[in-house]
Design a protein around this motif. Structure first.
Motif, PDB file in Angstrom:
ATOM      1  N   THR A   1      -3.899  -6.823   5.395  1.00 51.46           N
ATOM      2  CA  THR A   1      -2.471  -7.000   5.078  1.00 51.46           C
ATOM      3  C   THR A   1      -2.052  -8.463   5.110  1.00 51.46           C
ATOM      4  OG1 THR A   1      -1.807  -6.702   7.405  1.00 51.46           O
ATOM      5  CG2 THR A   1      -1.934  -4.721   6.032  1.00 51.46           C
TER       6      THR A   1
ATOM      7  N   GLN B   1       0.623  -9.566   2.754  1.00 51.87           N
ATOM      8  CA  GLN B   1       1.927  -8.906   2.877  1.00 51.87           C
ATOM      9  C   GLN B   1       2.675  -9.390   4.133  1.00 51.87           C
ATOM     10  OE1 GLN B   1      -0.971  -6.747   2.266  1.00 51.87           O
ATOM     11  NE2 GLN B   1      -0.513  -7.089   0.106  1.00 51.87           N
TER      12      GLN B   1
ATOM     13  N   ILE C   1       2.854  -3.070   5.674  1.00 50.31           N
ATOM     14  CA  ILE C   1       2.586  -2.066   4.643  1.00 50.31           C
ATOM     15  C   ILE C   1       3.873  -1.337   4.258  1.00 50.31           C
ATOM     16  CG2 ILE C   1       1.341   0.087   4.152  1.00 50.31           C
ATOM     17  CD1 ILE C   1      -0.898  -0.955   5.995  1.00 50.31           C
TER      18      ILE C   1
ATOM     19  N   TYR D   1       0.234  -3.635  -1.120  1.00 49.18           N
ATOM     20  CA  TYR D   1      -0.904  -3.248  -0.296  1.00 49.18           C
ATOM     21  C   TYR D   1      -1.784  -2.226  -1.027  1.00 49.18           C
ATOM     22  CZ  TYR D   1      -3.585  -0.870   3.314  1.00 49.18           C
ATOM     23  OH  TYR D   1      -4.601  -0.301   4.032  1.00 49.18           O
TER      24      TYR D   1
ATOM     25  N   GLN E   1      -5.672  -2.601  -2.034  1.00 55.93           N
ATOM     26  CA  GLN E   1      -6.606  -1.611  -1.491  1.00 55.93           C
ATOM     27  C   GLN E   1      -7.377  -0.934  -2.621  1.00 55.93           C
ATOM     28  OE1 GLN E   1      -7.034  -0.915   1.831  1.00 55.93           O
ATOM     29  NE2 GLN E   1      -8.602   0.618   1.435  1.00 55.93           N
TER      30      GLN E   1
END
Length: 462
Positions: A271, A274, A310, A317, A321
């Motif tokens: 993360t 983010q 997230i 995210y 991913q």
């Protein structure tokens, strides 16, 4: 020709596979030793330690041997560690104690002797589902897998973890086939050892135990109480193996936990793009350790922050991913050898670096640029096509198992779930080692698909 058939016949195939596997392991071991020296297994030119992640296991062994405690830090203060689980460092300790780091080649050599049996284990597992020829081919693929051979030479747990995952799957499959409780116990012991080797073994154990419970529920209902007791006893064996490590961590850090690697990865890597505006680590957390995000007592804090990231940017995210998962499905096994500085092991010149950033193009949705970039990378395209073919055959093998044998279907489902976990759990990391523990299981399901397709072809052929 007669000798070759005899060596690959069902009576001698185990010996043949072990011999080929051992020879391949020893060749790669010798090449690494000759080209890069005895310290190459822990990525050091002169035998010194600089604290990089790949040296953690030998660093912990050195600190234990010198009385500095279980610490991954090469210099004082030697903070206690729960980032790396203890099996591999404890294996290295006696060698480091008597011979220092220059002797680390010896435990690596001994590991090569053990890991050479992986090809035999692969054959035995595949033979539960496939005719001899297909199982022998699967074992040969295991014996000559370049990534497995390379990882077997490093002072890291990845190759041994593959071996243990195969072993756990083999005994689970034997239980599925015979319902004999001792196989649950054998698998539980192996799973407990694998968790002490790598924390991700915990999720392999969860998947296998869940599928074992499903097997009892769907196929052994009349004996469910007896088998439920066996599963509970297996879980207790696993817990007993973990107990000393868990108690040590609680005594050292005041919290229960196997490793701090999960929260660290989620916060520092999965993360990292983010980050929240104005995000700042509290002073008490920042000063609690030399590396606060790897400190076991801080894991709940860093996990909470990562989860908040997230929640604030779920699409960003999810996109990273998804791209990471897709790339891990198809990434080549060779780049890691180049990036680790050991390209002399390869029998051909190799440079995987490219001026085109496919990840950025995928994230931007620029399909045309991705197409033209791939056209200039034919070997990568061929590798992609080969793996795609493997995955398609794996899917077909899974479907054929549903049609022919629901117990085999359940086993293959567990194999695919384990593979899916490793590919997805690696997040934006891209390295073939993340799918490596479950790739042998996928090869078996793929071979089953090939076998059933071929059988069907011969049945309908005029």
């Amino acid at each position: 020709m007669h000798l070759l058939r005899s060596m690959f016949g069902e009576k001698r195939i185990r010996f043949t596979l072990f011999a080929i596997s051992l020879l391949a392991h020893l060749v790669v071991f010798a090449l690494l030793l000759v080209h890069y020296g005895p310290s190459a297994s822990f990525f050091s030119v002169d035998g010194s330690l600089n604290g990089n992640d790949a040296q953690h296991y030998v660093t912990i062994a050195k600190n234990l041997a010198e009385g500095n405690g279980y610490s991954r830090f090469p210099d004082a203060p030697f903070e206690p560690d729960a980032f790396r689980t203890p099996l591999l460092p404890l294996y290295f300790v006696p060698f480091v104690f008597f011979g220092g780091l220059p002797l680390i080649w010896l435990p690596i050599l001994l590991l090569n002797l053990i890991l050479a049996f992986a090809a035999v284990l692969m054959y035995k597992l595949a033979r539960l589902f496939l005719p001899h020829g297909y199982a022998a081919a699967a074992g040969l693929a295991m014996a000559l897998d370049p990534l497995f051979l390379y990882r077997s030479q490093l002072a890291e747990p990845d190759a041994l973890f593959v071996f243990l995952t195969l072993g756990a799957a083999y005994f689970c499959a034997l239980f599925w086939g015979t319902a004999r409780p001792r196989y649950i116990l054998f698998s539980s012991v192996i799973l407990g050892i694998s968790i002490l080797l790598k924390p991700t073994g915990l999720y392999v154990a969860i998947i296998l135990f869940a599928c074992l419970a499903a097997f009892v529920f769907f196929f052994r209902r009349g004996e469910w109480r007896m088998h439920a007791r066996h599963l509970i006893f297996g879980a207790l064996i696993l817990l007993a193996l973990l107990a000393p490590w868990l108690i040590r961590n609680h005594a050292s850090f005041g919290v229960w936990g196997i490793s701090s690697v999960g929260g660290f990865n989620l916060y520092e890597f999965y993360t990292v793009n983010q980050r929240l505006p104005g995000e700042q680590v509290p002073e008490n957390i920042a000063t609690s350790s030399r590396e606060p995000s790897r400190h076991l007592p801080n894991q709940s804090y860093f996990t909470d922050v990562a989860m908040e990231r997230i929640r604030e940017a779920p699409l960003s995210y999810a996109k990273e991913q998804a791209v990471g998962t897709l790339r891990n499905l198809f990434v080549s096994e060779l780049p890691v050898i180049y990036y680790y500085g050991h390209s002399a092991l390869l029998p051909f010149p190799y440079n995987p670096e490219s001026t085109t950033n496919l990840r950025e193009l995928l994230l931007q949705g620029d399909g045309a640029s991705v197409f033209f970039a791939l056209a200039h990378n034919i070997p990568k395209v061929l590798w992609f096509a080969a793996l795609l073919f493997v995955y398609i055959l794996t899917f077909l093998g899974w479907l054929y198992a549903w049609k022919k044998d629901r117990v085999v279907f359940l086993m293959f489902t567990s194999f695919i779930l384990i593979f899916g976990y490793f590919v997805v759990a690696s997040g934006p990391y891209v390295d073939a080692k993340y799918r490596m523990p479950a790739m042998p299981l996928i090869v078996i399901v793929c071979a089953y698909g090939v076998y059933e397709l071929r059988s069907q072809w011969w049945r309908i052929r005029p």
